[in-house]
Scaffold this motif. Structure first.
Motif, mmCIF file in Angstrom:
data_model
loop_
_atom_site.group_PDB
_atom_site.id
_atom_site.type_symbol
_atom_site.label_atom_id
_atom_site.label_comp_id
_atom_site.label_asym_id
_atom_site.label_seq_id
_atom_site.Cartn_x
_atom_site.Cartn_y
_atom_site.Cartn_z
ATOM 1 N N PRO A 107 0.798 -1.234 0.000
ATOM 2 C CA PRO A 107 0.000 0.000 0.000
ATOM 3 C C PRO A 107 0.824 1.274 0.000
ATOM 4 O O PRO A 107 0.445 2.254 -0.658
ATOM 5 N N SER A 108 1.942 1.303 0.711
ATOM 6 C CA SER A 108 2.763 2.517 0.771
ATOM 7 C C SER A 108 3.356 2.838 -0.602
ATOM 8 O O SER A 108 3.306 3.988 -1.060
ATOM 9 N N ALA A 109 3.919 1.827 -1.244
ATOM 10 C CA ALA A 109 4.492 2.027 -2.582
ATOM 11 C C ALA A 109 3.402 2.364 -3.582
ATOM 12 O O ALA A 109 3.584 3.219 -4.458
ATOM 13 N N LEU A 110 2.257 1.704 -3.452
ATOM 14 C CA LEU A 110 1.152 1.972 -4.374
ATOM 15 C C LEU A 110 0.608 3.382 -4.184
ATOM 16 O O LEU A 110 0.233 4.046 -5.155
ATOM 17 N N SER A 111 0.605 3.849 -2.943
ATOM 18 C CA SER A 111 0.155 5.214 -2.666
ATOM 19 C C SER A 111 1.062 6.233 -3.340
ATOM 20 O O SER A 111 0.590 7.208 -3.931
ATOM 21 N N ARG A 112 2.368 6.007 -3.275
ATOM 22 C CA ARG A 112 3.310 6.920 -3.947
ATOM 23 C C ARG A 112 3.125 6.873 -5.459
ATOM 24 O O ARG A 112 3.135 7.907 -6.133
ATOM 25 N N ALA A 113 2.932 5.664 -5.987
ATOM 26 C CA ALA A 113 2.705 5.517 -7.428
ATOM 27 C C ALA A 113 1.390 6.174 -7.830
ATOM 28 O O ALA A 113 1.286 6.764 -8.915
ATOM 29 N N ASN A 114 0.401 6.074 -6.965
ATOM 30 C CA ASN A 114 -0.901 6.689 -7.230
ATOM 31 C C ASN A 114 -0.775 8.202 -7.366
ATOM 32 O O ASN A 114 -1.395 8.813 -8.245
ATOM 33 N N ARG A 115 0.024 8.805 -6.494
ATOM 34 C CA ARG A 115 0.236 10.262 -6.581
ATOM 35 C C ARG A 115 0.897 10.634 -7.902
ATOM 36 O O ARG A 115 0.537 11.637 -8.529
#
Length: 216
Positions: free
Chosen positions: A120-128
């Motif tokens: 989730p943390s990496a995906l959140s950064r990618a989402n931004r």
């Protein structure tokens, strides 16, 4: 830019980035001396950066201390309402103005981000990064600036909606639908797809917050 001015900008950017990536979370106390040591910057630009962040409502006062602000339920609802409208407009304009190269980048982002659904943390950064790319593809500098402010405030949420079970996979399908509408030049579909995406994210966050409150 003068050395003093550069120091102010660097200190501000460093603290802002730390809030954005979750190093400093809502409720955390920020101390000038600790920040100066952490970032290797003198206390004067740190103090000025903290004042600037307080003016932007990213920091708030707790007695004499400055802490990272948090969003109330109503503030979060207001933020998502604005985000939905502005992001939807960005997608609509991207469907009108995005170049073939920008569409290619968006498609590649979706494919790469599918590999991060268990983080989730990496995906959140990618989402931004994905959303920022849509903002840029709108080719409207004023809209990009406003969305930067909105996403800055999003950092005041302690958790990401992408942490909810199964949300990552669904979000990637939503991202794909947004990109394909942009690629097709379908302005209405792109706008609606992104607004629907934000709506689902908001509902997910409300559920996460409800579960968190139950456990308190």
């Amino acid at each position: 830019m003068s050395q003093t001015r550069a120091g102010q900008t660097d200190a501000y950017a460093l603290i802002l980035q730390a809030i954005d990536v979750g190093v400093f979370k809502p409720g955390d106390r920020l101390v000038e001396s600790d920040l100066a040591d952490r970032f290797g910057v003198s206390r004067t630009p740190i103090r000025e950066a903290l004042q600037r962040l307080e003016t932007q409502n990213l920091l708030t006062r707790d007695g004499r201390s400055l802490i990272v602000a948090s969003l109330s339920h109503n503030e979060m609802a207001e933020l998502y309402a604005v985000r939905s409208e502005l992001e939807g407009l960005a997608a609509r304009l991207a469907a009108q103005h995005a170049s073939a190269e920008e569409v290619l980048v968006l498609r590649e982002m979706v494919q790469e981000d599918r590999k991060l659904t268990d983080d989730p943390s990496a995906l959140s950064r990618a989402n931004r990064r994905f959303h920022k790319q849509i903002h840029l593809a709108s080719h409207n500098r004023f809209l990009v600036r406003q969305l930067d402010l909105v996403h800055r405030s999003m950092a005041l949420m302690a958790t990401t909606s992408l942490a909810a079970e199964g949300r990552g996979e669904v979000a990637m399908e939503e991202h794909n639908a947004i990109v394909e509408a942009i690629a097709a030049g379908d302005q209405d579909a792109a706008q609606q797809a992104l607004r629907d995406h934000i709506s689902v994210a908001f509902v997910t966050r409300l559920k996460l917050d409800s579960l968190s409150s139950d456990g308190a």
